[in-house]
Design an enzyme around this catalytic site. Structure first.
Site, PDB file in Angstrom:
ATOM      1  N   PRO A  16      -6.747   2.928  16.532  1.00 40.42           N
ATOM      2  CA  PRO A  16      -7.750   2.529  15.893  1.00 40.42           C
ATOM      3  C   PRO A  16      -7.424   1.126  15.542  1.00 40.42           C
ATOM      4  O   PRO A  16      -6.617   0.571  15.349  1.00 40.42           O
ATOM      5  CB  PRO A  16      -7.892   3.339  14.620  1.00 40.42           C
ATOM      6  CG  PRO A  16      -6.973   4.733  14.817  1.00 40.42           C
ATOM      7  CD  PRO A  16      -5.898   4.104  15.917  1.00 40.42           C
ATOM      8  N   SER A  17      -8.609   0.407  15.192  1.00 36.07           N
ATOM      9  CA  SER A  17      -8.806  -0.975  14.403  1.00 36.07           C
ATOM     10  C   SER A  17      -7.914  -1.083  13.250  1.00 36.07           C
ATOM     11  O   SER A  17      -7.942   0.024  12.588  1.00 36.07           O
ATOM     12  CB  SER A  17     -10.196  -1.260  14.491  1.00 36.07           C
ATOM     13  OG  SER A  17     -10.344  -2.723  13.661  1.00 36.07           O
ATOM     14  N   LYS A  21      -1.293  -2.459  15.721  1.00 33.65           N
ATOM     15  CA  LYS A  21      -1.058  -2.609  17.247  1.00 33.65           C
ATOM     16  C   LYS A  21      -0.396  -4.083  17.338  1.00 33.65           C
ATOM     17  O   LYS A  21       0.687  -4.238  18.004  1.00 33.65           O
ATOM     18  CB  LYS A  21      -2.283  -2.367  17.943  1.00 33.65           C
ATOM     19  CG  LYS A  21      -2.880  -1.070  17.951  1.00 33.65           C
ATOM     20  CD  LYS A  21      -4.249  -1.124  18.726  1.00 33.65           C
ATOM     21  CE  LYS A  21      -5.258  -1.841  18.314  1.00 33.65           C
ATOM     22  NZ  LYS A  21      -5.828  -1.625  16.999  1.00 33.65           N
ATOM     23  N   SER A  90      -8.047   0.906  23.213  1.00 36.02           N
ATOM     24  CA  SER A  90      -8.543   1.402  24.774  1.00 36.02           C
ATOM     25  C   SER A  90      -8.841   3.033  24.405  1.00 36.02           C
ATOM     26  O   SER A  90      -8.269   4.013  24.529  1.00 36.02           O
ATOM     27  CB  SER A  90      -7.738   1.051  25.797  1.00 36.02           C
ATOM     28  OG  SER A  90      -6.130   1.655  25.200  1.00 36.02           O
TER      29      SER A  90
END
Length: 142
Positions: A16-17, A21, A90
């Site tokens: 998720p945002s 990441k 993604s």
């Protein structure tokens, strides 16, 4: 001291945002380089999106186009003998399956992160994830 290298491959970090990441990808790249492994390139989704020609929106179709462009860059990175660390949302399973089929030595990392945790300071999340990731990476061939 002779530089160390990893076999070319792709570490695809998704989630998720605001799940960490990019932070995890940067820490991973820094940690590998601090161990003398320099054949690593970071491909961050928003950076790649900003450098693509044309206007790419956020519909499912447009996001998929961007993910495929990132996959092309990862393949080019691999062809140069490097490991691509990809940090991107993604969220379409079929797109991830197609990307996995195009790339050899594909290692997908999904950051399953509750939305309330995504709002925590990223250093807290990334330090935990980085330590956990290295434990897995040491036992999983690229």
């Amino acid at each position: 001291m002779k530089p160390k290298t990893l076999f070319p491959g792709t570490i695809w970090i998704t989630g998720p945002s605001m799940s960490g990441k990019t932070t995890l990808g940067r820490h991973l790249q820094d940690a590998l380089e601090s161990r003398g492994i320099y054949n690593v390139e970071l491909l961050d989704g928003p950076d790649v999106r900003n450098n693509l020609e044309g206007d790419h929106g956020y519909s499912v179709k447009e996001r998929s186009v961007v993910v495929f462009e990132i996959a092309k860059l990862a393949l080019e990175c691999n062809n140069r003998g490097n490991v691509a660390i990809v940090c991107t949302i993604s969220h379409v399973k079929e797109v991830r399956i197609a990307v996995r089929a195009r790339l050899d030595r594909f290692f997908e990392v999904y950051l399953k992160c509750p939305l309330d945790v995504c709002s925590l300071p990223l250093d807290i999340i990334s330090n935990f994830l980085l330590n956990s990731f290295f434990a897995i990476l040491l036992w999983t061939p690229l």
